[in-house]
Write an enzyme that holds these catalytic residues in place. Structure first.
Site, PDB file in Angstrom:
ATOM      1  N   TYR A 295      -7.348  21.680 -42.301  1.00  9.59           N
ATOM      2  CA  TYR A 295      -8.014  22.278 -43.464  1.00  9.59           C
ATOM      3  C   TYR A 295      -8.327  21.176 -44.470  1.00  9.59           C
ATOM      4  CZ  TYR A 295      -6.031  26.570 -41.448  1.00  9.59           C
ATOM      5  OH  TYR A 295      -5.667  27.592 -40.601  1.00  9.59           O
TER       6      TYR A 295
ATOM      7  N   HIS B 255      -2.179  24.444 -33.124  1.00 12.61           N
ATOM      8  CA  HIS B 255      -3.334  25.172 -33.678  1.00 12.61           C
ATOM      9  C   HIS B 255      -4.150  25.858 -32.577  1.00 12.61           C
ATOM     10  CE1 HIS B 255      -5.874  24.949 -37.601  1.00 12.61           C
ATOM     11  NE2 HIS B 255      -6.047  26.090 -37.012  1.00 12.61           N
TER      12      HIS B 255
ATOM     13  N   GLY C 245     -10.382  40.169 -42.339  1.00 10.09           N
ATOM     14  CA  GLY C 245     -11.643  39.891 -41.631  1.00 10.09           C
ATOM     15  C   GLY C 245     -12.451  38.835 -42.377  1.00 10.09           C
TER      16      GLY C 245
ATOM     17  N   GLY D 180     -12.557  38.320 -45.397  1.00  8.89           N
ATOM     18  CA  GLY D 180     -13.116  38.907 -46.625  1.00  8.89           C
ATOM     19  C   GLY D 180     -13.964  40.129 -46.351  1.00  8.89           C
TER      20      GLY D 180
HETATM   21  N1  LIG Z   1      -4.679  29.704 -36.934  1.00  8.62           N
HETATM   22  C1  LIG Z   1      -5.956  29.709 -37.151  1.00  8.62           C
HETATM   23  O1  LIG Z   1      -6.749  29.290 -36.301  1.00  8.62           O
HETATM   24  C2  LIG Z   1      -6.505  30.246 -38.442  1.00  8.62           C
HETATM   25  C3  LIG Z   1      -7.865  30.550 -38.568  1.00  8.62           C
HETATM   26  C4  LIG Z   1      -8.327  31.067 -39.786  1.00  8.62           C
HETATM   27  C5  LIG Z   1      -7.448  31.253 -40.838  1.00  8.62           C
HETATM   28  N2  LIG Z   1      -6.138  30.922 -40.700  1.00  8.62           N
HETATM   29  C6  LIG Z   1      -5.166  31.120 -41.804  1.00  8.62           C
HETATM   30  O2  LIG Z   1      -5.272  32.471 -42.242  1.00  8.62           O
HETATM   31  C7  LIG Z   1      -5.465  32.511 -43.640  1.00  8.62           C
HETATM   32  C8  LIG Z   1      -6.301  33.710 -44.047  1.00  8.62           C
HETATM   33  O3  LIG Z   1      -7.482  33.798 -43.290  1.00  8.62           O
HETATM   34  P1  LIG Z   1      -8.956  33.699 -43.890  1.00  8.62           P
HETATM   35  O4  LIG Z   1      -8.956  32.957 -45.168  1.00  8.62           O
HETATM   36  O5  LIG Z   1      -9.816  33.239 -42.759  1.00  8.62           O
HETATM   37  O6  LIG Z   1      -9.354  35.223 -44.107  1.00  8.62           O
HETATM   38  P2  LIG Z   1      -8.837  36.452 -44.987  1.00  8.62           P
HETATM   39  O7  LIG Z   1      -7.542  36.159 -45.601  1.00  8.62           O
HETATM   40  O8  LIG Z   1      -8.991  37.621 -44.116  1.00  8.62           O
HETATM   41  O9  LIG Z   1      -9.971  36.544 -46.103  1.00  8.62           O
HETATM   42  C9  LIG Z   1     -10.129  35.584 -47.092  1.00  8.62           C
HETATM   43  C10 LIG Z   1     -11.388  35.940 -47.867  1.00  8.62           C
HETATM   44  O10 LIG Z   1     -11.221  37.216 -48.458  1.00  8.62           O
HETATM   45  C11 LIG Z   1     -11.481  37.175 -49.837  1.00  8.62           C
HETATM   46  N3  LIG Z   1     -10.474  38.070 -50.459  1.00  8.62           N
HETATM   47  C12 LIG Z   1      -9.128  37.946 -50.417  1.00  8.62           C
HETATM   48  N4  LIG Z   1      -8.531  38.974 -51.035  1.00  8.62           N
HETATM   49  C13 LIG Z   1      -9.527  39.771 -51.476  1.00  8.62           C
HETATM   50  C14 LIG Z   1      -9.573  40.998 -52.196  1.00  8.62           C
HETATM   51  N5  LIG Z   1      -8.442  41.623 -52.545  1.00  8.62           N
HETATM   52  N6  LIG Z   1     -10.783  41.532 -52.503  1.00  8.62           N
HETATM   53  C15 LIG Z   1     -11.923  40.926 -52.141  1.00  8.62           C
HETATM   54  N7  LIG Z   1     -11.958  39.764 -51.442  1.00  8.62           N
HETATM   55  C16 LIG Z   1     -10.781  39.201 -51.122  1.00  8.62           C
HETATM   56  C17 LIG Z   1     -11.333  35.742 -50.243  1.00  8.62           C
HETATM   57  O11 LIG Z   1     -12.242  35.419 -51.261  1.00  8.62           O
HETATM   58  P3  LIG Z   1     -11.759  34.919 -52.717  1.00  8.62           P
HETATM   59  O12 LIG Z   1     -11.117  33.601 -52.523  1.00  8.62           O
HETATM   60  O13 LIG Z   1     -13.059  34.850 -53.463  1.00  8.62           O
HETATM   61  O14 LIG Z   1     -10.831  35.983 -53.218  1.00  8.62           O
HETATM   62  C18 LIG Z   1     -11.723  34.993 -48.968  1.00  8.62           C
HETATM   63  O15 LIG Z   1     -13.106  34.794 -48.931  1.00  8.62           O
HETATM   64  C19 LIG Z   1      -6.146  31.172 -43.960  1.00  8.62           C
HETATM   65  O16 LIG Z   1      -5.946  30.814 -45.305  1.00  8.62           O
HETATM   66  C20 LIG Z   1      -5.424  30.245 -43.006  1.00  8.62           C
HETATM   67  O17 LIG Z   1      -4.199  29.812 -43.581  1.00  8.62           O
HETATM   68  C21 LIG Z   1      -5.656  30.440 -39.520  1.00  8.62           C
END
Ligand SMILES: NC(=O)c1ccc[n+]([C@@H]2O[C@H](COP(=O)([O-])OP(=O)(O)OC[C@H]3O[C@@H](n4cnc5c(N)ncnc54)[C@H](OP(=O)(O)O)[C@@H]3O)[C@@H](O)[C@H]2O)c1
Length: 326
Positions: free
Chosen positions: A57, A123, A205, A207
């Site tokens: 990241y 990963h 998903g 966001g």
């Molecule tokens: N192992 C892997 O391969 C892998 C892959 C992807 C992700 N990850 C991990 O999983 C974590 C989370 O996944 P992700 O960031 O992909 O997706 P997520 O948590 O499903 O969604 C994050 C998105 O949702 C928005 N959001 C969050 N809370 C919200 C709310 N209450 N209302 C409206 N919008 C909201 C955020 O925007 P704002 O910032 O504008 O609130 C951001 O754009 C990552 O930080 C990472 O640590 C791991």
């Protein structure tokens, strides 16, 4: 906040973790360092004890941020990070050779300003390195006190079983949400059998499930490479969000909270890690840990989602090829 145990490993964390990736690496904007560190402090103060990052990241900058932000709370929090992308860049390939795992771990320890990593994930599964060698290397790192627990990400059941027999796996981190339910077929039953915790990534998903995404993303947004986020697929998939929003409204919760509460209701050893750059959304997401969905509500969500066909792949081809289908 309530705590949850990630399987039988003894690793206990807050029921909801914090995915740190988006702090400086998702929508192409991110927060400046001061604001990101403030949000990390707020998350700890609000009861979150589980923080997720990876060398990939940034690359590297997200670990640096997490290291600096969590330093004052180091003993009270669980930090998870990941190795395994070639040169820390997911699109360039995979590298889980034992010497790379060791080098990356040392570098992560420095960036995270700590002398131990609580949970170290691979990963992505590297088809060129036997998983037993990967698990064996992490086992050595655990014996040396540099790592406490071992995890995998997007690994198949076959790989999980092999790894687990060399070094017990504490957690699997794979995508799982109302936007992507594939793990229900084989992965979740296997994790239950083996006593391994599940950490759904992208639990909102990315966001989409919150309803805030309803048109083409900005050009700088990293999600543009994902087929599900093309303009036409966003439009088509909104039928899911609209249906969930109706159920959420009846329950007097937000659609995002419904999506997280649904995940939490699936198994007591599931710990989602939503990410946000906004304090009010962090509070909203944490609120999901107090929502109890009845059997009828869970059935209604199931029936609603099962009746909708989503369009668009969840990854572009270059990243989909890295998913372990062995
Ligand atoms: N192992 C892997 O391969 C892998 C892959 C992807 C992700 N990850 C991990 O999983 C974590 C989370 O996944 P992700 O960031 O992909 O997706 P997520 O948590 O499903 O969604 C994050 C998105 O949702 C928005 N959001 C969050 N809370 C919200 C709310 N209450 N209302 C409206 N919008 C909201 C955020 O925007 P704002 O910032 O504008 O609130 C951001 O754009 C990552 O930080 C990472 O640590 C791991």
């Amino acid at each position: 906040m309530q705590k949850r145990k990630l399987g039988n490993s003894g690793l206990e964390v807050s029921a909801l973790g914090f995915g740190c990736m988006g702090l400086n690496f998702l929508d192409g904007k991110g927060l400046d360092k001061k604001d990101a560190i403030k949000l990390l402090h707020d998350a700890v103060e609000m009861g979150i004890t589980f923080f997720d990052t990876a060398e990939a990241y940034g690359p590297f900058t997200n670990e640096e941020l997490v290291g600096e932000g969590l330093q004052p709370y180091r003993k009270d929090v669980v930090i998870a990070t990941k190795f395994g992308c070639k040169n820390a860049r997911p699109t360039t390939g995979l590298d889980s050779r034992p010497e790379t795992i060791r080098a990356v771990t040392e570098a992560s320890l420095k960036r995270l300003k700590t002398d131990y990593i609580d949970l170290l994930y691979q990963h992505r599964v590297d088809p060129n390195v036997p998983i037993e060698d990967v698990a064996g290397t992490v086992k050595d790192l655990i014996q040396e006190g540099k790592v406490k627990y071992f995890g995998l990400s997007e690994a198949s059941v076959k790989t999980i079983r092999k790894a687990h027999s060399t070094q017990p796996v504490s957690a699997l981190q794979s995508e799982y949400s109302l936007f992507w339910r594939e793990p229900e077929n084989e992965i979740i039953p296997a994790l239950e059998e083996l006593g391994i915790g599940f950490v759904p990534f992208s639990p909102l998903g990315k966001g989409f499930l919150t309803g805030v995404i309803n048109k083409k993303l900005d050009d700088i947004d990293r999600r543009n490479i994902i087929p599900r986020f093309s303009e036409e697929n966003i439009k088509a998939n909104l039928v899911l969000v609209d249906a969930l929003a109706k159920i959420a409204q009846q329950k007097n919760v937000t659609t995002g909270q419904l999506a997280l509460a649904w995940l939490l209701a699936q198994k007591p050893w599931i710990v989602p890690i939503p990410g946000t750059t906004k304090l009010h959304r962090l509070a909203e997401n944490i609120g999901s840990t107090n929502i109890i969905l009845t059997t009828d509500e869970l059935t209604k969500i199931d029936e609603t989602v099962n009746g909708i066909t989503l369009v668009g792949d969840r990854y572009p081809e270059v990243l989909e090829k890295q998913i372990d289908r062995s």
